[in-house]
Scaffold this active site. Structure first.
Site, PDB file in Angstrom:
ATOM      1  N   ASP A 174      -0.432  -3.737  10.247  1.00 13.48           N
ATOM      2  CA  ASP A 174      -1.587  -3.711  11.143  1.00 13.48           C
ATOM      3  C   ASP A 174      -1.585  -2.411  11.944  1.00 13.48           C
ATOM      4  O   ASP A 174      -0.582  -1.692  12.005  1.00 13.48           O
ATOM      5  CB  ASP A 174      -1.565  -4.911  12.090  1.00 13.48           C
ATOM      6  CG  ASP A 174      -0.282  -4.969  12.898  1.00 13.48           C
ATOM      7  OD1 ASP A 174      -0.160  -4.182  13.856  1.00 13.48           O
ATOM      8  OD2 ASP A 174       0.605  -5.781  12.560  1.00 13.48           O
ATOM      9  N   HIS A 204      -3.029  -1.759   4.523  1.00 19.97           N
ATOM     10  CA  HIS A 204      -3.537  -2.675   5.552  1.00 19.97           C
ATOM     11  C   HIS A 204      -3.351  -4.138   5.171  1.00 19.97           C
ATOM     12  O   HIS A 204      -3.607  -5.030   5.987  1.00 19.97           O
ATOM     13  CB  HIS A 204      -5.018  -2.392   5.812  1.00 19.97           C
ATOM     14  CG  HIS A 204      -5.430  -2.635   7.237  1.00 19.97           C
ATOM     15  ND1 HIS A 204      -4.545  -3.064   8.211  1.00 19.97           N
ATOM     16  CD2 HIS A 204      -6.628  -2.512   7.871  1.00 19.97           C
ATOM     17  CE1 HIS A 204      -5.175  -3.190   9.355  1.00 19.97           C
ATOM     18  NE2 HIS A 204      -6.444  -2.870   9.180  1.00 19.97           N
TER      19      HIS A 204
END
Length: 452
Positions: A427, A423
């Site tokens: 995204d 992450h």
């Protein structure tokens, strides 16, 4: 005079008859030279020890340079060791499944006793010795750094020490790598019992009986199992993966068309010694989706906080082997069709069953997949293998009721898929779009066969 002439002729004839014998003797004794140890050299990747998996030679065999002599297994891969000399094998020092350290002699080999050959052998021996000394110094330094609270011993011995208020730091350890043994505890108790300052009298005979019984019970109730080679590498990789913030995206996929395509051709391919599963379709679908989202086929450099986007789709496949979990890869999937992928997968699976996957098949993986569904389970959270930034995992296929376009309930073969992404660089929207494209190729797998 005639007698002398006949004697001379007989002498020359005898000499001529002996020449082949001399030549034969000379040839058979060509290797009567110097016996040297054939040592295990540093095979790279920080490997210190290996397990001998198979010998290709036996005592008495003649070998040449670059002939294969044995196969060894490290915690990362299988490596074939080749001969550095021309010579005759005299002795093997390790049996199959025994461990050998870098610098130890794998076997003895008799080489030609020439100045150049011996000098070259001594040069290799000196180089290996320097490597071994360096490894020993590093190992010694590591042992010195061990925290005193992490003293090596068994739970039974710790219990005895605790019951008698003994600090294990005060006990002189005589076991391997500084391990405190039961005998060390008894010796320490005898030592303090002979000291006038000790207020409590220690009855060593009673204690000896007690410790014997405790250790017997401990041995019955527990056992120590060493990590296998591949499991050691997994330990290091998974520990490093803890620093990655995982974002997980899950979905389900209709695999009716994949099943139809596979069932149509699997029997004909089996006659060509190719076992076709669903995995080649999933692998190819991932490669096609990566063409639209190339940033997912990347390595992350954490120090510079940059991504290295890679052109080759070297897709790793998680495999369960006798030596633990390993992730070999199929290279350049973007250039392969379903049949070629299936052949490569079959080859890797066969090597995996023997725990003999070479290092070349384990390096340079750019994107990984895991099919946990062959064992069971619906959804899972796969763990990223750094420096990669995403991994996918498939659950088991289930026949479930679903609505068709007309609102009718129909039976459909459904498979779950879960993607875990780093992450820090990916995204949720990007991962979802990639997953949707992968799903499109799986649900319309005819496109994979015709290259659309």
């Amino acid at each position: 005079m005639a007698f002398s002439w006949r004697l001379l002729m007989a002498s020359q004839l005898a000499k001529k008859l002996c020449e082949p014998i001399h030549r034969f003797v000379s040839t058979s004794s060509a290797w009567c030279g110097k016996i040297i140890p054939f040592q295990l050299v540093d095979i790279g990747e920080g490997i210190r020890d290996v397990t001998v998996k198979e010998w290709f030679v036996k005592p008495g065999d003649q070998v040449s340079q670059f002939d294969e002599v044995c196969e060894v297994q490290s915690d990362k891969a299988s490596v074939t060791i080749t001969s550095r000399y021309d010579g005759v094998v005299k002795a093997l020092h390790f049996k199959v499944n025994e461990n050998a350290l870098v610098g130890e002699a794998l076997m003895d080999i008799e080489i030609e006793d020439s100045e150049d050959t011996v000098k070259d052998a001594e040069k290799n021996k000196s180089k290996i010795k320097r490597q071994t000394v360096g490894d020993e110094e590093k190992r010694s330094a590591e042992l010195k750094k061990i925290n005193v609270d992490k003293i090596l011993t068994t739970p039974a011995v710790r219990r005895i020490a605790m019951e008698n208020n003994i600090d294990l730091k005060d006990v002189m350890a005589t076991g391997k790598d500084g391990r405190v043994l039961k005998e060390d505890i008894l010796a320490y108790l005898q030592q303090i019992s002979a000291t006038p300052k000790v207020k409590t009298e220690v009855k060593t005979e009673v204690l000896r009986n007690m410790t014997s019984r405790t250790i017997e019970l401990e041995e019955l109730s527990s056992r120590t199992v060493a990590y296998k080679k591949y499991s050691k590498h997994m330990w290091k990789t998974m520990t490093k993966s803890l620093s990655i913030p995982h974002f997980v995206y899950s979905d389900e996929c209709n695999v009716d068309q994949v099943m139809y395509c596979r069932n149509k051709v699997k029997d004909s391919l089996k006659n060509r010694n190719v076992s076709l599963t669903f995995m080649p379709f999933f692998i190819k679908a991932a490669s096609r989706a990566l063409e639209q989202y190339p940033e997912l086929n990347s390595w992350l450099d954490e120090e510079t906080q940059t991504l290295r986007i890679l052109a080759s789709h070297n897709i790793g496949i998680a495999m369960d082997t006798p030596e633990g979990l390993v992730v070999p890869n199929i290279k350049n999937v973007q250039n392969l069709n379903i049949l070629a992928i299936a052949r490569e997968l079959n080859r890797l699976q066969e090597l995996g069953r023997k725990a003999s996957i070479p290092l070349g098949d384990l390096t340079d993986t750019t994107f990984s997949l895991s099919n946990i569904g062959v064992v069971g389970g619906t959804y899972t959270k796969p763990v990223i293998l750094p420096p990669q930034i995403i991994i996918g995992a498939f659950g088991k296929i289930q026949k479930l009721p679903r609505y068709d376009d007309k609102g009718n309930i129909v039976p459909v073969n459904i498979m779950s898929v879960s993607w875990a992404a780093d992450h820090r660089v990916l995204d949720g929207v990007t991962v979802a779009k990639f997953s949707n494209l992968w799903k499109h190729y799986v649900e319309n797998s005819i496109d994979l066969l015709i290259g659309a």
